[in-house]
Design a protein around this motif. Structure first.
Motif, PDB file in Angstrom:
ATOM      1  N   PHE A 110       0.922 -23.580 -18.281  1.00  0.00           N
ATOM      2  CA  PHE A 110       2.278 -23.028 -18.285  1.00  0.00           C
ATOM      3  C   PHE A 110       2.518 -22.176 -17.047  1.00  0.00           C
ATOM      4  N   GLU A 111       1.512 -21.398 -16.660  1.00  0.00           N
ATOM      5  CA  GLU A 111       1.660 -20.541 -15.490  1.00  0.00           C
ATOM      6  C   GLU A 111       1.918 -21.370 -14.239  1.00  0.00           C
ATOM      7  N   ARG A 112       1.148 -22.421 -14.063  1.00  0.00           N
ATOM      8  CA  ARG A 112       1.288 -23.235 -12.859  1.00  0.00           C
ATOM      9  C   ARG A 112       2.463 -24.195 -12.943  1.00  0.00           C
ATOM     10  N   GLY A 113       2.810 -24.595 -14.149  1.00  0.00           N
ATOM     11  CA  GLY A 113       3.876 -25.571 -14.304  1.00  0.00           C
ATOM     12  C   GLY A 113       5.271 -24.993 -14.223  1.00  0.00           C
ATOM     13  N   THR A 114       5.426 -23.749 -14.608  1.00  0.00           N
ATOM     14  CA  THR A 114       6.763 -23.150 -14.610  1.00  0.00           C
ATOM     15  C   THR A 114       6.772 -21.798 -13.913  1.00  0.00           C
ATOM     16  N   ALA A 115       5.756 -21.534 -13.117  1.00  0.00           N
ATOM     17  CA  ALA A 115       5.685 -20.252 -12.408  1.00  0.00           C
ATOM     18  C   ALA A 115       6.917 -20.079 -11.521  1.00  0.00           C
ATOM     19  N   PHE A 116       7.354 -18.890 -11.401  1.00  0.00           N
ATOM     20  CA  PHE A 116       8.411 -18.503 -10.468  1.00  0.00           C
ATOM     21  C   PHE A 116       9.799 -19.013 -10.839  1.00  0.00           C
ATOM     22  N   VAL A 117      10.016 -19.457 -12.074  1.00  0.00           N
ATOM     23  CA  VAL A 117      11.350 -19.914 -12.466  1.00  0.00           C
ATOM     24  C   VAL A 117      12.363 -18.794 -12.254  1.00  0.00           C
ATOM     25  N   GLY A 118      12.047 -17.611 -12.735  1.00  0.00           N
ATOM     26  CA  GLY A 118      12.957 -16.485 -12.588  1.00  0.00           C
ATOM     27  C   GLY A 118      13.242 -16.157 -11.138  1.00  0.00           C
ATOM     28  N   GLU A 119      12.201 -16.209 -10.313  1.00  0.00           N
ATOM     29  CA  GLU A 119      12.382 -15.902  -8.899  1.00  0.00           C
ATOM     30  C   GLU A 119      13.242 -16.958  -8.201  1.00  0.00           C
ATOM     31  N   VAL A 120      13.026 -18.223  -8.537  1.00  0.00           N
ATOM     32  CA  VAL A 120      13.825 -19.289  -7.913  1.00  0.00           C
ATOM     33  C   VAL A 120      15.298 -19.144  -8.302  1.00  0.00           C
ATOM     34  N   VAL A 121      15.553 -18.891  -9.576  1.00  0.00           N
ATOM     35  CA  VAL A 121      16.929 -18.711 -10.029  1.00  0.00           C
ATOM     36  C   VAL A 121      17.562 -17.510  -9.325  1.00  0.00           C
ATOM     37  N   ALA A 122      16.832 -16.404  -9.253  1.00  0.00           N
ATOM     38  CA  ALA A 122      17.367 -15.198  -8.594  1.00  0.00           C
ATOM     39  C   ALA A 122      17.607 -15.450  -7.109  1.00  0.00           C
ATOM     40  N   CYS A 123      16.691 -16.131  -6.449  1.00  0.00           N
ATOM     41  CA  CYS A 123      16.850 -16.413  -5.013  1.00  0.00           C
ATOM     42  C   CYS A 123      18.051 -17.309  -4.758  1.00  0.00           C
ATOM     43  N   ARG A 124      18.249 -18.306  -5.600  1.00  0.00           N
ATOM     44  CA  ARG A 124      19.410 -19.183  -5.423  1.00  0.00           C
ATOM     45  C   ARG A 124      20.713 -18.394  -5.601  1.00  0.00           C
ATOM     46  N   ARG A 125      20.725 -17.480  -6.578  1.00  0.00           N
ATOM     47  CA  ARG A 125      21.914 -16.656  -6.798  1.00  0.00           C
ATOM     48  C   ARG A 125      22.169 -15.749  -5.595  1.00  0.00           C
ATOM     49  N   VAL A 126      21.134 -15.068  -5.112  1.00  0.00           N
ATOM     50  CA  VAL A 126      21.297 -14.172  -3.962  1.00  0.00           C
ATOM     51  C   VAL A 126      21.700 -14.958  -2.722  1.00  0.00           C
ATOM     52  N   LEU A 127      21.115 -16.132  -2.523  1.00  0.00           N
ATOM     53  CA  LEU A 127      21.484 -16.957  -1.366  1.00  0.00           C
ATOM     54  C   LEU A 127      22.972 -17.314  -1.423  1.00  0.00           C
ATOM     55  N   GLY A 128      23.481 -17.638  -2.610  1.00  0.00           N
ATOM     56  CA  GLY A 128      24.912 -17.920  -2.756  1.00  0.00           C
ATOM     57  C   GLY A 128      25.758 -16.709  -2.403  1.00  0.00           C
ATOM     58  N   GLU A 129      25.304 -15.521  -2.818  1.00  0.00           N
ATOM     59  CA  GLU A 129      26.030 -14.290  -2.484  1.00  0.00           C
ATOM     60  C   GLU A 129      26.011 -14.027  -0.976  1.00  0.00           C
ATOM     61  N   VAL A 130      24.870 -14.291  -0.329  1.00  0.00           N
ATOM     62  CA  VAL A 130      24.771 -14.098   1.128  1.00  0.00           C
ATOM     63  C   VAL A 130      25.708 -15.065   1.844  1.00  0.00           C
ATOM     64  N   ALA A 131      25.743 -16.318   1.387  1.00  0.00           N
ATOM     65  CA  ALA A 131      26.638 -17.302   2.010  1.00  0.00           C
ATOM     66  C   ALA A 131      28.096 -16.881   1.852  1.00  0.00           C
ATOM     67  N   GLU A 132      28.464 -16.396   0.663  1.00  0.00           N
ATOM     68  CA  GLU A 132      29.833 -15.921   0.438  1.00  0.00           C
ATOM     69  C   GLU A 132      30.166 -14.764   1.378  1.00  0.00           C
ATOM     70  N   GLU A 133      29.226 -13.845   1.530  1.00  0.00           N
ATOM     71  CA  GLU A 133      29.455 -12.701   2.421  1.00  0.00           C
ATOM     72  C   GLU A 133      29.589 -13.171   3.873  1.00  0.00           C
TER      73      GLU A 133
END
Length: 192
Positions: free
Chosen positions: A124-147
């Motif tokens: 589970f650790e290796r198969g779904t690691a960093f899901v939260g980080e990927v989701v957060a990074c995609r959200r922040v990247l969208g905010e940076v692009a908007e800015e």
């Protein structure tokens, strides 16, 4: 985010061989009494709980006789000694266990079945690691692009290229996570 957990898996002189663990636990009534040490335990200095592998049957073959316990890091007998990296950070630690008592009720799986539980944990650790980080990074990247669009920096080809590359990398990580979850569904429910 209300609790921090660490993994008490690796041990001194064992390298990457998890099954070579020597931390011992013997049963005393409703508790296990644990003595040994762990090393390279990430964020043990701030952890509330530890996923702890212990040897409960020293006579069993090395992949057998292991149990998986949930150990509170504030239990009497637990000592954490941070390890300083060359960069000066202390995200790793040694953990020393001196007759630490952990309730039998904190065992995950059956006694001596810890190897199987560990393989599921790592899958589970290796198969779904960093899901939260990927989701957060995609959200922040969208905010940076908007800015960037709002403040005129979007017109800079270098900014668009860097944001585009990050977008591609995050989309790739997201697709890999989706693939791992889909594969797990089709192969018995365990990602990896």
């Amino acid at each position: 985010g209300e609790e921090v957990w660490c993994q008490g898996f690796s041990e001194p002189d064992a390298g990457s061989d998890l099954a070579a663990l020597r931390t011992r636990a013997y049963r005393d009534g409703d508790d296990y009494v644990i003595t040994g040490s762990k090393i390279w335990t990430s964020h043990a200095e701030v952890a509330d709980w530890c996923e702890l592998l212990v040897r409960t049957d020293p006579g069993a073959p090395k992949h057998r006789g292991i149990s998986w316990l949930a150990m509170p890091m504030d239990a009497p007998g637990v000592t954490v000694r941070p390890l300083r990296t060359l960069a000066g950070s202390t995200e790793f630690a040694e953990v020393f266990l001196d007759e630490v008592r952990v309730p039998v009720a904190n065992r995950v799986g059956e006694e001596n079945d810890g190897w199987r539980v560990t393989m599921v944990t790592l899958s589970f650790e290796r198969g779904t690691a960093f899901v939260g980080e990927v989701v957060a990074c995609r959200r922040v990247l969208g905010e940076v692009a908007e800015e960037a669009r709002a403040n005129g920096r979007w017109d800079d080809p270098g900014v668009r290229r860097r944001l585009g590359r990050l977008n591609a990398e995050f989309r790739t990580l997201w697709r890999l996570t989706q693939w791992n979850v889909s594969e797990a569904e089709s192969s018995g429910g365990v990602p990896g």
